[in-house]
Design an enzyme around this catalytic site. Structure first.
Site, PDB file in Angstrom:
ATOM      1  CB  SER A 123      -0.941   0.036   1.205  1.00  0.00           C
ATOM      2  OG  SER A 123      -1.882  -0.938   1.074  1.00  0.00           O
ATOM      3  CB  SER A 124       3.670   2.456  -1.982  1.00  0.00           C
ATOM      4  OG  SER A 124       3.193   1.993  -3.223  1.00  0.00           O
ATOM      5  CD  GLU A 157      -5.974   4.238  -5.094  1.00  0.00           C
ATOM      6  OE1 GLU A 157      -5.166   4.670  -4.260  1.00  0.00           O
ATOM      7  OE2 GLU A 157      -5.641   3.604  -6.110  1.00  0.00           O
ATOM      8  CG  ASP A 169      -4.860  -0.828   1.025  1.00  0.00           C
ATOM      9  OD1 ASP A 169      -5.091  -1.853   1.700  1.00  0.00           O
ATOM     10  OD2 ASP A 169      -4.714  -0.847  -0.209  1.00  0.00           O
TER      11      ASP A 169
HETATM   12  C1  GLA Z   1      -5.820  -3.513  -2.346  1.00  0.00           C
HETATM   13  C2  GLA Z   1      -6.954  -2.532  -2.090  1.00  0.00           C
HETATM   14  C3  GLA Z   1      -7.647  -2.835  -0.760  1.00  0.00           C
HETATM   15  C4  GLA Z   1      -8.031  -4.304  -0.651  1.00  0.00           C
HETATM   16  C5  GLA Z   1      -6.863  -5.203  -1.033  1.00  0.00           C
HETATM   17  C6  GLA Z   1      -7.248  -6.651  -1.091  1.00  0.00           C
HETATM   18  O1  GLA Z   1      -4.799  -3.327  -1.425  1.00  0.00           O
HETATM   19  O2  GLA Z   1      -6.484  -1.219  -2.091  1.00  0.00           O
HETATM   20  O3  GLA Z   1      -8.768  -2.004  -0.600  1.00  0.00           O
HETATM   21  O4  GLA Z   1      -9.167  -4.584  -1.418  1.00  0.00           O
HETATM   22  O5  GLA Z   1      -6.299  -4.847  -2.281  1.00  0.00           O
HETATM   23  O6  GLA Z   1      -7.654  -7.095   0.156  1.00  0.00           O
END
Ligand code: GLA
Length: 383
Positions: A123-124, A157, A169
């Site tokens: 999650s950068s 986003e 995230d």
């Molecule tokens: C990405 C998305 C999240 C989530 C994951 C899978 O990281 O940004 O919202 O859906 O995939 O769990």
């Protein structure tokens, strides 16, 4: 970039004195994958890899951004926010949503950089969005709650980069607590912290170094297929508001009424929602062996039913499973590349990891990276 000092020094070279410093972490997720946008529960934790921001008001109407890691910069007039491409969209998305919500900000200078690998499922992008909204809240006294910030980051986003992501995230980035993961109910946004206690096992990430990009369409496609499935169950019972009120048994009962892929997606989602509830119980009871078994099941579901894995990730998990000292392994995050998360016996970690890594390298000729997980607090100002 490796620390806040570097952010500060580089900021000073570009813009001079007076910056405030913020840190916004990436995240891991212990279980509950692809269910945040399906009304499920997730078990994320913020990690000590993230993005540092050096930022200050500049008393103009212009926002100047420097992405130090890629050595790129751009400026934008606040009354002329338009979608662009690349990393610019993550920061522009935040400005756009703040304006849409009539939250008034002025011009500022912002330099950012970090050590959370991109496209690794850590999650950068959420760390960038969450960090920027948090810093702007402090700079311009917007008085937002961290929950509102997470929702703004998610909307940003959706609007500019265009990935219709769930809330996990940005929520995890903003609400992390060192030494803990959280059980987040993605319907109510109620959350509870769980300590990650010291045991004989530890969490290890293996980065396949296959880079994923969630805005290449597959992520949104899954979300659309899931919505199709949900609409079907809502047609049958109008009291259903999310997958939370659909069980895997009910999904199976209607197998013949659903298109094959939609059936698979619905089965995975409902199973994963159940699994995450169970996983939280195992965590509470410190039963990592049972927890680890659920990780393998989640991987199988993500690979075969939700179809968001890839050969490289499947291989890493298969290799991990063959090791006696690995009690759980699965792909983590959006998928199509990125990391696996593994629960490995501490006393044998090095040899286990080296065996998995060697085998993977031989198979794919790609050098994977290995990270030991260290949790951190959520987005914060550094003093
Ligand atoms: C990405 C998305 C999240 C989530 C994951 C899978 O990281 O940004 O919202 O859906 O995939 O769990």
């Amino acid at each position: 970039m490796h620390n806040s000092q570097q952010a500060l020094e580089q900021y000073q070279q570009q813009f001079g004195e007076g910056a405030r410093l913020f840190f916004s972490p990436g995240r891991i997720n212990l279980l509950g994958e692809h269910v945040d946008y399906n009304g499920g529960f997730v078990l994320p934790a913020a990690i000590n890899k993230g993005i540092w921001f050096a930022i200050a008001v500049n008393n103009t109407n212009t926002a100047h951004f420097v992405a130090a890691d890629v050595n790129e910069s751009f400026s934008v007039e606040l009354d002329d926010i338009k979608k662009q491409s690349g990393w610019q969209n993550y920061v522009l998305g935040i400005l756009h949503i703040l304006q849409k919500k009539k939250l008034v900000i002025g011009g500022f200078n912002c330099l950012f950089g970090g050590n959370v690998p991109q496209g690794a499922g850590l999650s950068s992008s959420a760390a960038l969005e969450a960090g920027l909204v948090y810093a702007l809240d402090k700079l311009f006294d917007l008085a937002l709650t961290t929950q509102q910030m997470a929702l703004i980051a998610q909307e940003a986003e959706h609007s500019f980069p265009g990935t219709k992501c769930g809330i996990m995230d940005m929520f995890a980035s903003l609400h992390g607590k060192e030494g803990h993961c959280m059980l987040l109910d993605c319907n109510s946004l109620h959350y509870e912290y769980f300590p990650i206690v010291e045991t004989e096992y530890e969490l290890v990430l293996i980065n396949s170094n296959v880079h994923h990009s969630l805005n290449d369409g597959q992520y949104n496609k899954r979300r659309q297929e899931a919505m199709e499935g949900l609409s079907f169950f809502q047609m049958i019972n109008k009291n259903i508001t999310s997958f939370r009120s659909v069980s895997p048994e009910v999904v199976t009962q209607f197998k013949d009424n659903l298109e094959e892929k939609v059936f698979d997606r619905c089965l995975y989602i409902t199973q994963e929602i159940d699994r995450t509830k169970k996983a939280a119980e195992y965590l509470k009871a410190n039963d990592l062996l049972e927890f680890g078994k659920l990780m393998y099941k989640t991987h199988k579901g993500l690979s075969e039913l939700y179809e968001v894995s890839c050969g490289e990730l499947d291989y890493l998990v298969m290799e991990a499973k063959m090791q006696y000292d690995v009690i759980g392994s699965r792909m983590m995050g959006g998928g199509f590349g990125g990391c696996t998360i593994n629960l490995i016996a501490k006393n044998n970690r090095e040899s286990v990891v080296s065996s998995i890594v060697t085998s993977y390298q031989r198979m794919y000729n790609i050098e994977p990276e290995v990270y030991l997980v260290e949790t951190s607090n959520g987005t914060h100002e550094m003093v």
